[in-house]
Design a protein around this motif. Structure first.
Motif, short mmCIF file in Angstrom:
data_model
loop_
_atom_site.label_atom_id
_atom_site.label_comp_id
_atom_site.label_asym_id
_atom_site.label_seq_id
_atom_site.Cartn_x
_atom_site.Cartn_y
_atom_site.Cartn_z
N ILE A 26 22.75 -20.32 -11.60
CA ILE A 26 21.61 -20.64 -10.73
C ILE A 26 21.29 -22.13 -10.70
O ILE A 26 20.42 -22.56 -9.95
N ASN A 27 22.00 -22.93 -11.51
CA ASN A 27 21.75 -24.37 -11.53
C ASN A 27 22.64 -25.15 -10.57
O ASN A 27 22.55 -26.37 -10.51
N ALA A 28 23.53 -24.46 -9.84
CA ALA A 28 24.43 -25.16 -8.92
C ALA A 28 23.62 -25.89 -7.85
O ALA A 28 22.83 -25.29 -7.13
N ILE A 29 23.79 -27.22 -7.77
CA ILE A 29 23.01 -28.00 -6.81
C ILE A 29 23.91 -28.87 -5.94
O ILE A 29 23.45 -29.81 -5.31
N ASP A 30 25.20 -28.52 -5.87
CA ASP A 30 26.12 -29.26 -5.01
C ASP A 30 26.00 -28.69 -3.59
O ASP A 30 26.80 -27.88 -3.15
N VAL A 31 24.99 -29.15 -2.87
CA VAL A 31 24.64 -28.55 -1.58
C VAL A 31 25.74 -28.72 -0.54
O VAL A 31 25.81 -27.96 0.43
N HIS A 32 26.61 -29.70 -0.71
CA HIS A 32 27.66 -29.94 0.27
C HIS A 32 28.81 -28.95 0.13
O HIS A 32 29.67 -28.88 1.00
N HIS A 33 28.83 -28.18 -0.95
CA HIS A 33 29.89 -27.21 -1.16
C HIS A 33 29.33 -25.79 -1.23
O HIS A 33 29.94 -24.90 -1.83
N GLN A 34 28.19 -25.57 -0.63
CA GLN A 34 27.59 -24.26 -0.54
C GLN A 34 27.27 -23.93 0.91
O GLN A 34 26.92 -24.83 1.68
N PRO A 35 27.40 -22.67 1.31
CA PRO A 35 27.08 -22.31 2.69
C PRO A 35 25.60 -22.54 2.98
O PRO A 35 24.76 -22.44 2.09
N ASP A 36 25.31 -22.86 4.22
CA ASP A 36 23.95 -23.12 4.66
C ASP A 36 23.41 -21.87 5.35
O ASP A 36 23.85 -21.52 6.45
N LYS A 37 22.48 -21.20 4.70
CA LYS A 37 21.95 -19.93 5.22
C LYS A 37 21.32 -20.12 6.60
O LYS A 37 21.51 -19.28 7.49
N ASP A 38 20.58 -21.20 6.80
CA ASP A 38 19.94 -21.43 8.09
C ASP A 38 20.96 -21.61 9.21
O ASP A 38 20.76 -21.14 10.34
N VAL A 39 22.05 -22.30 8.90
CA VAL A 39 23.10 -22.50 9.91
C VAL A 39 23.75 -21.17 10.26
O VAL A 39 24.01 -20.87 11.43
N ILE A 40 24.01 -20.34 9.25
CA ILE A 40 24.64 -19.04 9.50
C ILE A 40 23.73 -18.14 10.33
O ILE A 40 24.19 -17.43 11.24
N ILE A 41 22.44 -18.17 10.06
CA ILE A 41 21.50 -17.40 10.88
C ILE A 41 21.51 -17.91 12.32
O ILE A 41 21.49 -17.12 13.28
N SER A 42 21.57 -19.22 12.49
CA SER A 42 21.65 -19.80 13.83
C SER A 42 22.93 -19.36 14.54
O SER A 42 22.92 -19.06 15.74
N VAL A 43 24.04 -19.30 13.80
CA VAL A 43 25.30 -18.82 14.36
C VAL A 43 25.16 -17.37 14.83
O VAL A 43 25.61 -17.00 15.92
N VAL A 44 24.52 -16.52 14.00
CA VAL A 44 24.30 -15.12 14.39
C VAL A 44 23.48 -15.04 15.67
O VAL A 44 23.83 -14.30 16.61
N ASP A 45 22.41 -15.79 15.73
CA ASP A 45 21.56 -15.76 16.92
C ASP A 45 22.32 -16.20 18.17
O ASP A 45 22.16 -15.61 19.25
N ASN A 46 23.16 -17.21 18.02
CA ASN A 46 23.96 -17.66 19.17
C ASN A 46 25.04 -16.65 19.53
O ASN A 46 25.35 -16.46 20.72
#
Length: 310
Positions: A26-46
């Protein structure tokens, strides 16, 4: 009440930041190597706009403008989905140590393969809309089902996620179906196999497990669980058929629970409400629970009242 001073606040900040220093998951903070939940939700909506262009896309007034808008939406999905796929590929053994160029190329391949499946997804969804309209006398039009039925929303997202699952894209399919789950209360694992002409009526509380197989022309009501008989084996059960198989032309009423990978519900079966099944059912069977015994007691006197049931 006393106010906090700067030193007290800084002490708390330092305490929490220090807690990030070990190697817990739960301490992983390398945000550039983790999926972006908001972007994926946006992809679903599109993607939903692409699947239902005249219903869920941005409102425009001329057909050629709609086509231009949809072209831009498709390109936007490809761009963002490819980036997210490249990120999640690192969570697989095959690509964990791969250079970025390899990840980008594989992500492009998978994204384009998925997008080419859109016409097939839309063909399945057309049958799901038909199933909803034919199966619900409260529906006044097919447009009403597309605009407002949570069951169709959940199934639409499932059909998107399922194609990505078949392409062995990790993590993203589950994030997509959990997005639908959070909105509708319908939990469909992207690994489940669901045939055409599928209708979920009402829907809240439905669970469809990963290895479930559902045939065509199946109707399911709220509160149904198609689940595993036991999950105590944990990761040892990964890949094992743990959830039931449902045949064609089956109706499963509210509150029914069907468990187990060896449980097969045959064609043309009706499963009544509040039933519990861990054994297979032959074709053409009606399964129902015995009538519950109801007890009526006067709250003041404690005297039993006669039941009015016939």
């Amino acid at each position: 009440m006393g106010s906090y001073n700067d030193k007290e606040i800084q002490n708390v900040v330092d305490l929490i930041l220090k807690d990030y220093e070990d190697e817990r998951t739960i301490n992983a903070i390398d945000v550039h190597h983790q999926p972006d939940k908001d972007v994926i939700i946006s992809v679903v909506d599109n993607l939903l706009k692409i699947l239902y262009p005249g219903y869920l896309s941005d409102k425009v007034f001329q057909v050629y403008t709609l086509k231009n808008t949809m072209s831009a939406t498709i390109e936007d999905v490809i761009f963002h989905l490819k980036k997210q796929v490249a990120i999640v590929l690192k969570y697989t053994d095959e690509f964990a140590a791969a250079p970025q160029s390899v990840l980008d190329e594989k992500a492009k391949e998978l994204t384009l393969a998925f997008m080419k499946k859109i016409p097939e997804i839309r063909a399945s969804l057309e049958t799901d809309v038909d199933a909803g309209f034919e199966g619900d006398p409260a529906a006044k039009s097919k447009a009403e089902i597309i605009f407002s039925y949570p069951g169709l929303f959940a199934v639409s997202v499932y059909r998107i996620a399922h194609e990505l699952h078949l392409l062995r894209v990790p993590m993203i399919p589950r994030m997509m179906t959990e997005y639908a789950h959070s909105i509708t209360g319908i939990d469909i694992h992207p690994g489940a196999t669901i045939g055409k002409h599928f209708f979920i009526d009402h829907g809240t509380g439905i669970v469809i497990g990963e290895t479930t197989i559902i045939g065509e022309h199946v109707k399911i009501y709220q509160g149904v669980t198609l689940g595993g008989l036991s999950t105590r084996g944990g990761q040892k059960l990964s890949g094992v058929k743990r959830h039931p198989t449902i045949g064609n032309n089956v109706t499963i009423y509210s509150g029914a629970t069907i468990l187990g990978g060896e449980t097969v519900i045959g064609d043309d079966v009706t499963v009544g409400g509040n039933t519990f099944l861990v054994n297979s059912v032959e074709n053409g069977t009606l399964v129902s629970a015995k009538k519950q015994e109801l007890k009526f007691v006067n709250k003041k006197s404690g005297q039993k009242k006669p039941s009015k049931e016939k």
